[in-house]
Design an enzyme around this catalytic site. Structure first.
Site, PDB file in Angstrom:
ATOM      1  N   LYS A  62      -4.569   3.484  -7.180  1.00 33.21           N
ATOM      2  CA  LYS A  62      -3.158   3.163  -7.491  1.00 33.21           C
ATOM      3  C   LYS A  62      -2.755   3.656  -8.877  1.00 33.21           C
ATOM      4  O   LYS A  62      -1.586   3.934  -9.125  1.00 33.21           O
ATOM      5  CB  LYS A  62      -2.905   1.659  -7.329  1.00 33.21           C
ATOM      6  CG  LYS A  62      -3.027   1.233  -5.873  1.00 33.21           C
ATOM      7  CD  LYS A  62      -1.998   0.226  -5.425  1.00 33.21           C
ATOM      8  CE  LYS A  62      -1.963   0.205  -3.909  1.00 33.21           C
ATOM      9  NZ  LYS A  62      -1.319  -0.931  -3.315  1.00 33.21           N
ATOM     10  N   LYS A 120      -6.482   6.419   4.277  1.00 38.22           N
ATOM     11  CA  LYS A 120      -6.033   5.322   5.144  1.00 38.22           C
ATOM     12  C   LYS A 120      -4.509   5.304   5.300  1.00 38.22           C
ATOM     13  O   LYS A 120      -3.783   5.734   4.395  1.00 38.22           O
ATOM     14  CB  LYS A 120      -6.531   3.981   4.606  1.00 38.22           C
ATOM     15  CG  LYS A 120      -5.825   3.489   3.377  1.00 38.22           C
ATOM     16  CD  LYS A 120      -6.066   1.991   3.188  1.00 38.22           C
ATOM     17  CE  LYS A 120      -5.136   1.478   2.108  1.00 38.22           C
ATOM     18  NZ  LYS A 120      -4.761   0.121   2.203  1.00 38.22           N
ATOM     19  N   LYS A 161       1.349   1.678   3.543  1.00 35.72           N
ATOM     20  CA  LYS A 161       2.792   1.413   3.484  1.00 35.72           C
ATOM     21  C   LYS A 161       3.483   2.254   2.428  1.00 35.72           C
ATOM     22  O   LYS A 161       4.629   2.612   2.553  1.00 35.72           O
ATOM     23  CB  LYS A 161       3.054  -0.050   3.102  1.00 35.72           C
ATOM     24  CG  LYS A 161       2.700  -1.055   4.126  1.00 35.72           C
ATOM     25  CD  LYS A 161       3.152  -2.419   3.615  1.00 35.72           C
ATOM     26  CE  LYS A 161       2.062  -3.442   3.701  1.00 35.72           C
ATOM     27  NZ  LYS A 161       1.255  -3.594   2.504  1.00 35.72           N
TER      28      LYS A 161
END
Ligand code: AQP
Length: 325
Positions: free
Chosen positions: A111, A193, A196
């Site tokens: 992130k 993966k 969202k």
């Protein structure tokens, strides 16, 4: 009977990965266990969220749980920020957590690359808040997708470190990862993966996508070289599509492979797109029948129950560390 806690961030509409890797499992677990399912809104704000959209997404996540089959008669559903003890315990656990341990967290590293301009302290501290969510309720099992296993491991470490310093206080939980479907991959890149907050909406099938749009996303999904419908090494895209197909249809991957011997990718994807379209239509029918008032009532009942447990546990924790209670 085990005590189970799990949650999902209301960062956007939930996607097939959240369903197949997490909520599908919850629906089975609620039958024989004491289950607490949370909308982890305080985790969501570690990445900037538009306040108006966040509010809608919190309710949408809770409605999604209900429409996917989480039953408020069997499991408690609540919003993290409704129980202030989560953040209170996170602060206390911060005094036990080591910076070096948090620096090893893969999600933080990923992130930090994804959100270079906002590598905030909350993003770094995310796993400690998650540990607080879990430890506050003496959780035994945490059903998660593969990506969250490392955070549950850290939770165990923090529980043990705290117990070592202050005496037996927390249950060290175990993660419960599905053998199959624990990591649904992106449709546009089967090496990463499904997420969202992926840069492209073609990465995921959101559960609230227009079913026709979702079908198109499946038709456009990346495939592997060759033309065989087979899962396994060297076939990451087909392995992913077969996993999704199998989990939604109930047919095994082996049976699906047999069914599509001699077929091309086009025919296979067409059938899968129909399976996905049907699943979304059915889900959305249920979702649209749930009113805001109904979901707020469920969340209120859930929060009241959880507050009772959390207050009791915090008294024990504060007492152990020498705070006045
Ligand atoms: N692709 C996935 N395959 C299987 N399971 C998944 N989960 C998430 N993505 C997949 C599982 O869903 C639960 C909730 O995850 P989350 O939304 O709280 O956080 P996340 O893992 O960071 O999910 P996203 O979609 O990638 O969200 P963003 O993009 O907002 O960070 C967890 O049990 C997770 O394992």
């Amino acid at each position: 009977m085990s005590r189970i806690f799990s949650g999902i961030q209301p960062t956007n509409n939930l996607h097939l990965g959240n369903y197949l890797g997490a909520v599908k499992n919850w629906v089975n677990l609620q039958k024989d266990n004491e289950c607490f399912f949370c909308v982890v809104d305080l985790h969501a704000i570690t990445v900037y969220q538009d306040p108006k959209v966040l509010r809608q997404n919190i309710l949408a996540a809770a409605k999604t749980y209900l429409a996917l089959g989480v039953d408020p008669k069997k499991a408690k559903i609540f919003v993290q920020s409704d129980v202030k003890e989560h953040t209170e315990l996170a602060w206390i656990l911060n005094t036990v957590a080591k910076i070096s341990e948090l620096e090893r967290m893969t999600q933080f590293k990923d992130k930090s690359i994804q959100h270079k301009s906002n590598i905030n302290v909350g993003l770094f501290d995310y796993p400690v808040l998650m540990a607080a969510d879990i430890l506050l309720y003496d959780t035994n099992l945490v059903p998660v997708g593969e990506d969250q296993k490392q955070h549950v491991e850290l939770t165990r470490v923090l529980a043990k470190q705290f117990n070592h310093l202050y005496g037996e206080t927390f249950v060290a939980p175990e993660s419960l990862v599905n053998k199959f479907g624990a990591r649904i991959m992106g449709l546009d890149d089967p090496t990463k993966k499904m997420s969202k907050s992926a840069a492209s909406a073609n990465n995921y099938v959101a559960l609230l996508d227009d079913p026709k749009v979702a079908a198109k996303k499946i038709m456009r999904a990346v495939t592997d070289s060759g033309s065989e419908i087979k899962s396994g090494s060297g076939k990451p895209a087909l392995t992913n599509l077969l996993t999704i197909y199998s989990l939604l249809s109930g047919e095994t991957v082996k049976d699906l492979e047999k069914k599509y011997i001699g077929s091309g990718y086009g025919a296979f994807k067409k059938d899968l797109s129909e399976v996905v379209e049907e699943f979304l239509k059915d889900f959305q029918k249920k979702y649209n029948n749930i009113s805001d008032a109904e979901v707020l009532k469920v969340l209120n009942t859930g929060a009241n129950h959880m507050r009772g447990l959390a207050e009791k546990k915090m008294k024990v924790v504060k007492n152990k560390i020498g705070l006045l209670v």
